[in-house]
Scaffold this motif. Structure first.
Motif, PDB file in Angstrom:
ATOM      1  N   GLN A   1       0.390  -1.379  -0.245  1.00 38.49           N
ATOM      2  CA  GLN A   1       0.181   0.201  -0.088  1.00 38.49           C
ATOM      3  C   GLN A   1       0.755   1.124   0.271  1.00 38.49           C
ATOM      4  O   GLN A   1       1.711   1.360   0.802  1.00 38.49           O
ATOM      5  CB  GLN A   1      -0.965   0.280   0.887  1.00 38.49           C
TER       6      GLN A   1
ATOM      7  N   ARG B   1       1.717   4.810   1.040  1.00 41.63           N
ATOM      8  CA  ARG B   1       2.030   5.602   1.810  1.00 41.63           C
ATOM      9  C   ARG B   1       1.414   7.263   0.997  1.00 41.63           C
ATOM     10  O   ARG B   1       1.630   7.966  -0.051  1.00 41.63           O
ATOM     11  CB  ARG B   1       3.531   6.105   2.715  1.00 41.63           C
ATOM     12  N   SER B   2       0.456   7.304   1.869  1.00 36.72           N
ATOM     13  CA  SER B   2      -0.146   9.511   1.510  1.00 36.72           C
ATOM     14  C   SER B   2       1.063   9.901   1.844  1.00 36.72           C
ATOM     15  O   SER B   2       1.847   9.991   3.018  1.00 36.72           O
ATOM     16  CB  SER B   2      -0.912   9.218   2.541  1.00 36.72           C
TER      17      SER B   2
ATOM     18  N   VAL C   1      -7.822   8.014   0.277  1.00 33.20           N
ATOM     19  CA  VAL C   1      -9.182   6.772  -0.715  1.00 33.20           C
ATOM     20  C   VAL C   1      -9.954   7.929  -1.165  1.00 33.20           C
ATOM     21  O   VAL C   1     -10.489   8.844  -0.924  1.00 33.20           O
ATOM     22  CB  VAL C   1      -9.582   6.375   0.187  1.00 33.20           C
TER      23      VAL C   1
ATOM     24  N   ASP D   1      -8.646   2.735   6.877  1.00 31.32           N
ATOM     25  CA  ASP D   1      -7.522   2.940   5.191  1.00 31.32           C
ATOM     26  C   ASP D   1      -7.624   4.397   5.735  1.00 31.32           C
ATOM     27  O   ASP D   1      -7.279   5.547   4.655  1.00 31.32           O
ATOM     28  CB  ASP D   1      -8.030   2.326   4.270  1.00 31.32           C
ATOM     29  N   CYS D   2      -9.495   4.593   5.227  1.00 32.04           N
ATOM     30  CA  CYS D   2      -9.573   6.453   5.709  1.00 32.04           C
ATOM     31  C   CYS D   2      -9.141   7.249   6.352  1.00 32.04           C
ATOM     32  O   CYS D   2      -8.682   8.295   6.533  1.00 32.04           O
ATOM     33  CB  CYS D   2     -11.007   6.138   5.654  1.00 32.04           C
TER      34      CYS D   2
ATOM     35  N   THR E   1      -6.269   6.823   8.686  1.00 35.02           N
ATOM     36  CA  THR E   1      -4.495   6.174   8.372  1.00 35.02           C
ATOM     37  C   THR E   1      -4.340   7.809   7.281  1.00 35.02           C
ATOM     38  O   THR E   1      -2.920   8.174   6.916  1.00 35.02           O
ATOM     39  CB  THR E   1      -3.866   5.283   7.892  1.00 35.02           C
ATOM     40  N   LYS E   2      -4.842   6.929   5.333  1.00 33.07           N
ATOM     41  CA  LYS E   2      -4.382   7.882   4.677  1.00 33.07           C
ATOM     42  C   LYS E   2      -5.325   9.205   4.375  1.00 33.07           C
ATOM     43  O   LYS E   2      -4.665  10.068   3.353  1.00 33.07           O
ATOM     44  CB  LYS E   2      -4.537   6.830   3.525  1.00 33.07           C
TER      45      LYS E   2
ATOM     46  N   TRP F   1      -9.412  11.228   2.986  1.00 33.46           N
ATOM     47  CA  TRP F   1     -10.147  10.491   1.993  1.00 33.46           C
ATOM     48  C   TRP F   1     -10.844  11.787   0.878  1.00 33.46           C
ATOM     49  O   TRP F   1     -10.346  13.204   1.645  1.00 33.46           O
ATOM     50  CB  TRP F   1     -11.670   9.875   2.071  1.00 33.46           C
TER      51      TRP F   1
END
Length: 361
Positions: free
Chosen positions: A146, A148-149, A181, A230-231, A233-234, A236
């Motif tokens: 995945q 990372r942002s 996301v 996921d929303c 941590t990364k 949206w």
């Protein structure tokens, strides 16, 4: 996922694809123009794998290829020779000569830097001059990671605007670059129905009848999705909700508070031009635009259909609904940014990106 490769790099793996399981595309794009066309169509890969090897290795591989004209299966005199004598006897050499192969490689090397520029943030190069099992292992390891942002903070963004203003494309571009996301409220509701969840069963009658789904049901589905790991941590980017101030207040009450809000502005004439000329090919599912992307042949042109939503009277109702509620929403999100959506996608993307890296208001 997207595969880019030099000829004969051994990209012949096939993966099943669907809306839920993902997809794999190989052999396209071949140049920067095609890569930009994919992006402008909203087709944004999460991973790009480039298979490479020395030209001499690739030319040698190609010279050993043999084709079964009966099954169209490809074999190789060194790496994959069939044990069945009957198959051996009917194999033929491919039409691609060494000279033609060299021309294809030259064209690839000329075009690849432009494609690399588009996908460099999500691209992984893998040496194809090694056992197939090792190449596959490295590719699978990469696509299972995945990203990372890359954003300077955890983005929580809202895209608001009339239909046809380009929210979907910009959300896809931002999600790709920053690894956040991408959530469309309407698509989320359809997925709940397709997954046959309890909430999806409540949503289905409304979607089937064309009536709006009650806000309390939408909020339950949205809360569950936006509070997923996921929303959280990364980050949206959300579009399609809220569409009025009551929905905005519901988001705030649920502690779903965006730190970037964008309103896309587009004149009515441009909206009509963009949407009313859209057409779809019922045979292939391909989408066209009468002006910007016309059908390539008269035969395809003759069978194109228009979505009822793209008829002018339907567009007018949707635009009118948006503008009736937009003023209150703009006042509610007083720190919002305003986007001139009546221009090419890339200046719009650059403006949105510049707003993302600004300090929080």
């Amino acid at each position: 996922m997207l595969y880019l490769q030099q000829s004969s790099c051994g990209k012949g793996w096939r993966f099943a694809a669907s809306d839920h399981r993902g997809w794999i595309l190989e052999g396209f794009p071949e140049n920067q123009e095609q890569a930009r066309l994919l992006q402008s169509s909203g087709i944004i890969p999460r991973h790009v794998v480039v298979l490479y090897a020395a030209d001499t290795v690739l030319i040698e591989r190609n010279s050993g290829k043999r084709l079964d004209p009966l099954t169209e299966e490809v074999y190789h005199t060194t790496f994959d020779w069939p044990s069945d004598v009957r198959i051996q006897q009917r194999l033929v050499e491919p039409d691609l000569s060494e000279e033609e192969m060299s021309k294809q490689l030259l064209e690839y090397h000329r075009n690849f830097p432009g494609v690399f520029q588009i996908y460099q943030k999500i691209l992984r190069s893998i040496n194809a001059d090694q056992p197939c099992v090792d190449v596959l292992s490295q590719a699978l390891t990469y696509v299972q990671t995945q990203h990372r942002s890359a954003a300077p903070f955890t983005p929580r963004m809202l895209f608001c605007g009339p239909p046809g203003s380009g929210k979907s494309l910009q959300a896809a571009l931002i999600a790709q670059k920053y690894g956040i996301v991408n959530i469309c409220c309407g698509q989320l509701l359809k997925e709940a129905v397709a997954d046959k969840t309890k909430l999806g069963e409540l949503v289905k009658p409304y979607i089937d009848s064309g009536y709006p789904v009650p806000d309390n049901i939408v909020m339950k589905i949205l809360e569950k999705r936006l509070n997923a790991p996921d929303c959280m941590t990364k980050g949206w980017v959300l579009r399609g909700f809220p569409r009025d101030i009551e929905q905005g207040e519901r988001l705030q009450k649920a502690c779903i508070i965006p730190n970037r809000v964008f309103f896309f502005n587009l004149p009515y004439e441009s909206i009509i031009e963009r949407l009313s000329q859209r057409r779809i090919d019922p045979v292939t599912g391909e989408r066209y635009h009468m002006t910007l992307r016309p059908a390539p042949t008269p035969k395809i042109q003759a069978r194109l259909k228009q979505n009822p939503k793209d008829k002018e009277e339907s567009i007018e109702k949707r635009v009118d609904f948006y503008h009736r509620n937009a003023k209150e929403l703009e006042e509610f999100y007083e720190d919002a940014f305003y986007v001139n959506a009546d221009q090419d996608p890339y200046p719009i993307f650059e403006f949105i990106e510049s707003c993302i890296i600004k300090p929080l208001p």
